[in-house]
Design an enzyme around this catalytic site. Structure first.
Site, PDB file in Angstrom:
ATOM      1  CG  HIS A 191       6.372  -5.087 -10.596  1.00  0.00           C
ATOM      2  ND1 HIS A 191       5.641  -4.254  -9.782  1.00  0.00           N
ATOM      3  CD2 HIS A 191       5.487  -5.888 -11.214  1.00  0.00           C
ATOM      4  CE1 HIS A 191       4.357  -4.527  -9.915  1.00  0.00           C
ATOM      5  NE2 HIS A 191       4.235  -5.535 -10.780  1.00  0.00           N
ATOM      6  CE1 TYR A 211       7.542   0.783  -3.260  1.00  0.00           C
ATOM      7  CE2 TYR A 211       7.093   0.989  -0.920  1.00  0.00           C
ATOM      8  CZ  TYR A 211       7.466   0.227  -2.002  1.00  0.00           C
ATOM      9  OH  TYR A 211       7.758  -1.111  -1.842  1.00  0.00           O
ATOM     10  N   PRO A 246       7.596  -2.519   6.898  1.00  0.00           N
ATOM     11  CG  PRO A 246       5.291  -2.442   6.636  1.00  0.00           C
ATOM     12  CD  PRO A 246       6.378  -2.238   7.642  1.00  0.00           C
ATOM     13  CE  LYS A 270      15.048  -4.773   0.449  1.00  0.00           C
ATOM     14  NZ  LYS A 270      15.113  -5.546  -0.804  1.00  0.00           N
ATOM     15  CE1 TYR A 293      10.960  -3.063  -4.659  1.00  0.00           C
ATOM     16  CE2 TYR A 293      10.848  -1.507  -2.845  1.00  0.00           C
ATOM     17  CZ  TYR A 293      10.229  -2.393  -3.701  1.00  0.00           C
ATOM     18  OH  TYR A 293       8.874  -2.634  -3.589  1.00  0.00           O
TER      19      TYR A 293
END
Ligand code: APR
Ligand code: PHB
Length: 389
Positions: free
Chosen positions: A72, A200, A292, A296, A384
């Site tokens: 991704h 998200y 979550p 991580k 990220y």
């Protein structure tokens, strides 16, 4: 029995450490209180940082990950009807790999079994002894038989509810915790993902996340009350609520289906210091927990394993204690950066019961800034995809 390293816990942390040590000829024994099937039955996030991918390669366990994992290059961030993409690869040169944690664990189990690794399942009454000496040992029972393993070191990879952290004296441990006033209701469905990347979403009704395991297995979450019970949510109610929380552009494309798994998880930030006590080293969830949101958990367990594996390698191969002496400080430096990012991303994407109108305006402004500023997106992307080890 005697071995070099006793590893308490046969989850991702323990198995990855055991396999990496094996590649350097360092013996270990893994003690797992559940069965292998039980461990593999856990549904967990599956966004892998490059650091974890490299550790799996070093452990000789990355073949299926590369064959079946999904690279991704970015993610969608939505608020209300608006959404924008954060391009990890363009901003950092690094993607993430979407590959279920269950599959990571499966690959590690298979590698240990191929190598003849010793894993005791269904263990009970694990007690860690004399870690403040150079002759620690671990006692436990299997099928009613009492056992003892003498060792050089103990790795506490037994998760948040394990025994390792509590082996460190209470007057030595410093614990830091933040509980979030909501949970995540998660659904697994045998349906195609609504989008090729994760979404998200921060909506006036609360947070939602659209994720996946493969082209025919999707994972969705919605923020829910801590007083909710999964049984309070019919599949129909879940899908209806999810569609209200993501932009209509995606809601219109959402393929729904029966939930094959439905559960609620609370969100918590937690760190214990130090992560070393004598010959005992804590790794992963035994030492820290993150909400979550930033994916991580597994990745921070992996960086702990990186530091401990290299410290033990230096001890056994070079006779140096510098790596193990620096373990807690090195691990915690990165743990706290992961805690910060996970807290920041959770604060940005969720609706909090006590938010004032001012708080909501600030949250909206921060999302608008992230959506319009490359430096802000680069900072998010670097966290990220994973900060350097
Ligand atoms: N004795 C032996 N094994 C134990 C004991 C004990 N007393 N207590 C717990 N365990 C086992 C659990 O059954 C579990 O399989 O230790 C293992 C710990 O695994 P995880 O909880 O998965 O923790 P970790 O390996 O650090 O992996 C961290 O997993 O929980 C997720 O979100 C977390 O993604 C992160 C990753
Ligand atoms: C998941 O796929 O379960 C997942 C992905 C990303 C997250 C959390 C969970 O941030």
């Amino acid at each position: 029995m005697k071995t070099s390293v006793v590893i308490v816990g046969g989850g991702p942390s323990g198995l990855l450490l055991s396999q990496l040590l094996h590649t350097k000829g360092i013996e270990s024994i893994v003690l797992e209180r559940k069965t292998k099937e039980y461990v593999l039955g856990r549904i967990r996030a599956g966004v892998l940082e490059t650091g974890l991918v490299k550790l799996m390669e070093e452990a000789g366990c990355a073949e299926r990950l590369h064959a079946e994992g999904f690279v991704h290059d970015g993610t969608q961030i939505a608020f209300g009807e608006e959404f924008f993409r954060v391009d990890f690869t363009a901003l950092t040169g690094t993607p993430v790999v979407v590959y279920g944690q269950t599959e990571v664990t499966r690959d590690l189990y298979e590698a240990r079994e191929r190598a003849g690794g010793v894993i005791d399942y269904d263990v009970e009454n694990v007690v860690i002894h004399d870690v403040d000496t150079s002759n620690p040992f671990v006692t436990y029972s299997v099928d009613g038989e009492e056992r003892r393993i003498d060792c050089d070191f103990v790795a506490g990879c037994d998760g948040f509810h394990g025994v390792s952290r509590k082996t460190i004296p209470a007057d030595v441990r410093k614990e830091y915790e933040k509980a979030y006033p909501f949970g995540w209701l998660g659904v697994l469905s045998e349906t195609p993902p609504v989008h090729e990347e994760l979404i998200y979403a921060n909506s006036e009704r609360g947070f939602a996340l659209c994720s996946m395991r493969n082209e025919q297995l999707s994972r969705y979450y919605i923020q829910c009350s801590l007083s909710d019970d999964p049984d309070d949510w019919s599949d129909e109610d879940f899908w209806k609520e999810l569609k209200l929380r993501i932009p209509s552009h995606y809601a219109e494309q959402l393929v729904t289906g029966p939930a094959i798994e439905k559960s609620i998880a609370p969100l918590r930030s937690f760190v214990t210091e130090p992560m070393r006590w004598g010959r005992l080293f804590l790794c992963g969830d035994a030492a820290h927990i993150v909400p979550p949101t930033g994916a991580k958990g597994l990745n921070t367990a992996a960086s702990d394993v990186h530091y401990l594996y290299n410290g033990l390698k230096e001890f056994y191969l070079d006779g140096s204690e510098s790596g193990i002496d620096a373990y807690s400080e090195n691990a915690l430096r990165r743990v706290w950066k992961a805690e910060r990012f996970s807290w920041w991303f959770s604060s940005l994407m969720h609706r909090y019961p006590d938010q004032t109108p001012f708080d909501l305006r600030i949250q909206t402004a921060e999302l608008a800034f992230l959506g319009s500023n490359e430096a802000a997106q680069k900072a998010m992307a670097e966290n990220y995809v994973g900060l350097p080890y």
